[in-house]
Design an enzyme around this catalytic site. Structure first.
Site, PDB file in Angstrom:
ATOM      1  N   GLY A  59     -36.349  22.511 -33.790  1.00  0.00           N
ATOM      2  CA  GLY A  59     -35.102  22.329 -34.523  1.00  0.00           C
ATOM      3  C   GLY A  59     -34.075  23.390 -34.170  1.00  0.00           C
ATOM      4  N   ARG A  92     -30.530  28.346 -34.621  1.00  0.00           N
ATOM      5  CA  ARG A  92     -29.335  29.191 -34.777  1.00  0.00           C
ATOM      6  C   ARG A  92     -28.059  28.431 -34.453  1.00  0.00           C
ATOM      7  NH1 ARG A  92     -28.893  32.652 -29.387  1.00  0.00           N
ATOM      8  NH2 ARG A  92     -30.036  31.289 -27.998  1.00  0.00           N
ATOM      9  N   ARG A 144     -19.908  25.213 -29.086  1.00  0.00           N
ATOM     10  CA  ARG A 144     -20.338  24.243 -28.082  1.00  0.00           C
ATOM     11  C   ARG A 144     -19.837  22.849 -28.431  1.00  0.00           C
ATOM     12  NH1 ARG A 144     -26.484  24.349 -26.746  1.00  0.00           N
ATOM     13  NH2 ARG A 144     -26.768  23.437 -28.815  1.00  0.00           N
ATOM     14  N   ASP A 147     -37.234  20.042 -25.288  1.00  0.00           N
ATOM     15  CA  ASP A 147     -36.210  20.195 -26.328  1.00  0.00           C
ATOM     16  C   ASP A 147     -34.882  20.666 -25.752  1.00  0.00           C
ATOM     17  OD1 ASP A 147     -38.026  22.596 -26.099  1.00  0.00           O
ATOM     18  OD2 ASP A 147     -36.356  23.513 -27.176  1.00  0.00           O
TER      19      ASP A 147
END
Length: 484
Positions: free
Chosen positions: A81, A84, A166, A244
């Site tokens: 997951g 941060r 981002r 991931d």
């Protein structure tokens, strides 16, 4: 920014709502005008700074961290997951929506005892590589900005916290599908729900049924193959190709200890935490397939295995064809529209012989390709020849190259075409490190200069010639840490 909240409203079991924790004394370190246009932003403002630093609410944002799992260095981790990264939602722009995420926004339920922060050096590196890859024509997530602070954080030593803002067409990863297959067993309905959401958002031409699922997975296979072909052609090593860190859309994603090649080295390792070279430069094509196989395993509750295998069997062909297309252009070879397998193999061997020569002679990868912009392909004496030690071996390659190239009638146009695909400027690790050191000293000018040069990697920009040189001895082949 104007947001929609499709992921947040339609997939409530795929995230945890969490709000960012502000950083002290936020200030702009970097800003991308190009990325800002994607979500209809103009200039950086103080109000935007406060919002993106977590010190004030952003109107329309929902704030959440996604849950997923993944294979890390070959082993399955059942719960990862966003540890941060906090997503605000999908910001609307003139050409579609982009997820906006605050990387380093603070702890989340998935931080696994971490502080949820990013350090300035990793934030700057992610900003630079995102924008550098984009301007090189490589599919990638984008970086809007880097926000600095005076907040201390501890890694190997004390550093300062920063946030990378981002932008991503999607944050859905291979690991999302793995989580609801392996970690949350018996939830095929969740897999189907995620799959239908993905198709409706990003593949609207596909139907949400078995035929659509099969076509979608084949597209993922092809997009992943094309991405890695881009990396191999441009000389980019990602460094941490865990599942991931694999975007379902085939974008470069989640940058850590990446590197562009300096001296060509097939087995180059850029990650200090990868001593055995699982993610070495030359291993990336094979790891791409391995990761797709893990995704296929996760999809077996909804797509028959035979159909998944049939799609996976297309990976190597897609990879080779896209790689050949990119490398033929770099060499100035004509594209063979109806090439045979034998002709493709001949071209692969010609390309491979040249990269082997580069490695044996310890030549700089990008600068050697750039030299083709000064090459007279009709001359029997190549201007590249002096770079090589074994002249007989080079001469044999060059003769084979000229035979494949054929007659070039407009040499100047041919040279210009080579310069339009072989970059003069790449994000060398030592350049990023020099910019980071300057930022630590309060000087943003080197970072801004490097960013602007990387926006035009194929242009001569003679006033910035020093940024195109081979790195000094201390900066050659830097291996980076995963800590960020």
């Amino acid at each position: 920014m104007k947001f929609k909240q499709d992921f947040f409203t339609q997939l409530p079991e795929f995230y945890s709502q969490v709000y960012p924790q502000g950083i002290s004394n936020p200030h702009w370190l970097a800003w991308s005008e190009d990325a800002a246009k994607l979500i209809d932003l103009q200039q950086p403002t103080d109000a935007l700074l406060q919002g993106l630093s977590g010190n004030a609410a952003v109107e329309g944002a929902s704030y959440y961290a996604q849950v997923y799992s993944g294979h890390q260095f070959g082993g399955y981790t059942p719960r990862l997951g966003d540890g941060r990264s906090i997503i605000l939602g999908e910001a609307l722009g003139p050409q579609g929506a982009w997820d906006v995420a605050l990387k380093g926004g603070g702890p989340t339920p998935y931080s696994r005892h971490g502080d949820g922060r990013a350090v300035m050096r990793s934030a700057v590196r992610e900003f630079l590589v995102s924008e550098a890859l984009h301007h090189l024509g490589v599919p990638t997530t984008r970086a809007l900005a880097v926000i600095g602070s005076d907040m201390p954080v501890w890694r190997e030593s004390q550093e300062t916290a920063a946030i990378t803002v981002r932008l991503a067409r999607s944050h859905i990863r291979f690991g999302h599908f793995e989580f609801f297959c392996h970690s949350e067993r018996g939830q095929a309905d969740k897999l189907t729900q995620l799959l239908n959401f993905t198709l409706k958002q990003h593949y609207p031409n596909l139907s949400c049924d078995l035929a659509g699922y099969k076509a979608w997975f084949l597209q993922v296979v092809q997009d992943t193959a094309k991405l890695i072909a881009h990396w191999q052609a441009i000389g980019f090593a990602h460094g941490v190709m865990n599942t991931d860190n694999m975007s379902i859309l085939g974008d470069s994603f989640d940058f850590g200890p990446f590197a562009f090649l300096d001296t060509f080295q097939e087995d180059f390792i850029c990650n200090h935490s990868d001593p055995e070279g699982r993610y070495a430069f030359g291993q990336q094509p094979g790891i791409g397939l391995w990761n797709l196989q893990r995704l296929a395993q996760a999809l077996t509750p909804v797509i028959p295995s035979d159909d998944l295998i049939a799609a996976l069997n297309q990976y190597q062909h897609a990879l080779v064809q896209h790689y050949l297309m990119l490398m033929r252009v770099k060499l100035g070879l004509t594209e063979r529209a109806d090439s045979t397998a034998e002709q493709d193999q001949q071209d692969l061997e010609l390309i491979g012989r040249f990269t082997v020569l580069m490695e044996k002679n310890q030549l700089d990868y990008s600068n050697t390709w750039r030299r083709f912009g000064q090459l007279d392909p009709s001359s029997a004496h190549s201007s590249l020849r002096d770079d090589f030690i074994d002249l007989n071996e080079f001469d044999a390659w060059y003769q084979a190259y000229q035979a494949r190239l054929g007659k070039v009638t407009d040499i100047e146009a041919w040279q210009q075409a080579r310069n339009s695909v072989n970059p003069k400027y790449i994000l060398r690790n030592y350049l990023a490190q020099e910019a980071i050191i300057a930022v630590e000293e309060g000087n943003l000018a080197p970072l801004e200069r490097l960013h602007q040069v990387l926006r035009q990697p194929f242009a001569e920009q003679v006033e910035h010639e020093d940024l195109a040189k081979r790195p000094p001895d201390w900066g050659q082949g830097l291996i980076m840490s995963c800590s960020s």
